[in-house]
Design a protein around this motif. Sequence first.
Motif, PDB file in Angstrom:
ATOM      1  N   ASP A  37      86.821  72.636 -31.226  1.00 28.77           N
ATOM      2  CA  ASP A  37      87.360  71.471 -31.642  1.00 28.77           C
ATOM      3  C   ASP A  37      87.323  70.276 -31.065  1.00 28.77           C
ATOM      4  N   LEU A  38      87.062  69.910 -29.696  1.00 27.04           N
ATOM      5  CA  LEU A  38      86.329  69.292 -28.914  1.00 27.04           C
ATOM      6  C   LEU A  38      85.247  68.762 -30.075  1.00 27.04           C
TER       7      LEU A  38
ATOM      8  N   ARG B  50      93.763  78.433 -20.040  1.00 25.66           N
ATOM      9  CA  ARG B  50      93.380  76.977 -19.710  1.00 25.66           C
ATOM     10  C   ARG B  50      94.780  76.781 -18.397  1.00 25.66           C
TER      11      ARG B  50
ATOM     12  N   LEU C  91      94.313  67.577 -27.094  1.00 25.81           N
ATOM     13  CA  LEU C  91      93.062  68.935 -26.269  1.00 25.81           C
ATOM     14  C   LEU C  91      93.306  68.418 -24.606  1.00 25.81           C
TER      15      LEU C  91
ATOM     16  N   ARG D  80      88.194  75.972 -29.350  1.00 22.52           N
ATOM     17  CA  ARG D  80      88.485  74.694 -28.407  1.00 22.52           C
ATOM     18  C   ARG D  80      87.572  73.757 -28.393  1.00 22.52           C
ATOM     19  N   ASP D  81      86.338  74.804 -27.882  1.00 19.78           N
ATOM     20  CA  ASP D  81      84.872  73.722 -27.803  1.00 19.78           C
ATOM     21  C   ASP D  81      84.795  73.015 -29.126  1.00 19.78           C
TER      22      ASP D  81
ATOM     23  N   LYS E 241      79.040  76.023 -23.637  1.00 19.13           N
ATOM     24  CA  LYS E 241      80.434  75.826 -24.611  1.00 19.13           C
ATOM     25  C   LYS E 241      79.619  76.537 -25.792  1.00 19.13           C
TER      26      LYS E 241
ATOM     27  N   VAL F 165      89.900  66.956 -19.970  1.00 14.45           N
ATOM     28  CA  VAL F 165      88.337  67.721 -21.065  1.00 14.45           C
ATOM     29  C   VAL F 165      88.046  67.792 -19.260  1.00 14.45           C
TER      30      VAL F 165
ATOM     31  N   SER G 198      84.236  79.497 -29.258  1.00 10.93           N
ATOM     32  CA  SER G 198      84.879  79.219 -28.948  1.00 10.93           C
ATOM     33  C   SER G 198      86.074  78.455 -29.243  1.00 10.93           C
TER      34      SER G 198
END
Length: 155
Positions: free
Chosen positions: A131-132, A76, A53, A128-129, A122, A56, A126
């Motif tokens: 997952d992070l 992205r 990922l 991605r958010d 955030k 950041v 999302s």
Amino acid sequence: MAFNGWMSAVTLKDTDREMIDAFVAAPRLIDAFDQLMAGDPNFRQMVTEFTALWPVLNVRSVRAKLGYDAFRQHDRAALLALCAAANVKQQPSGWVAEGRPSWEQLLRTIYQVRCNLFHGEKSPQSLRDRDLVLASDHILAHFIAATGCFDWHDH
């Protein structure tokens, strides 16, 4: 909040920067990280999935240099290219895809996720958010449990 509380209690430093700098340079934490990466396949897998990922981006830096709508206006790949051209701050510094992260790179990136969560744009919608944040949480929880570092006491 727990991340900052942990760093504050361990380092007794006043600012986030001082806390992070102390954490990334602590030999005992570095050794514990290296041992887990070498001997704990579950931890290594979590870290490897997290590095997929990376980088950041620093949301404040993106907003300052590319505007508040940058995340919505670009996919992205396009966003990363624009960020590189605009010298947007990101973590980890010096990261090479497919590389083995250092303790410093891992911790500074988790801290960037934390900063983006509290100060950035955030959203739980999302993926991605999400997952992070989840990866950061799982890695820290595993590290703390596996090392027993909450029970470390300097004599």
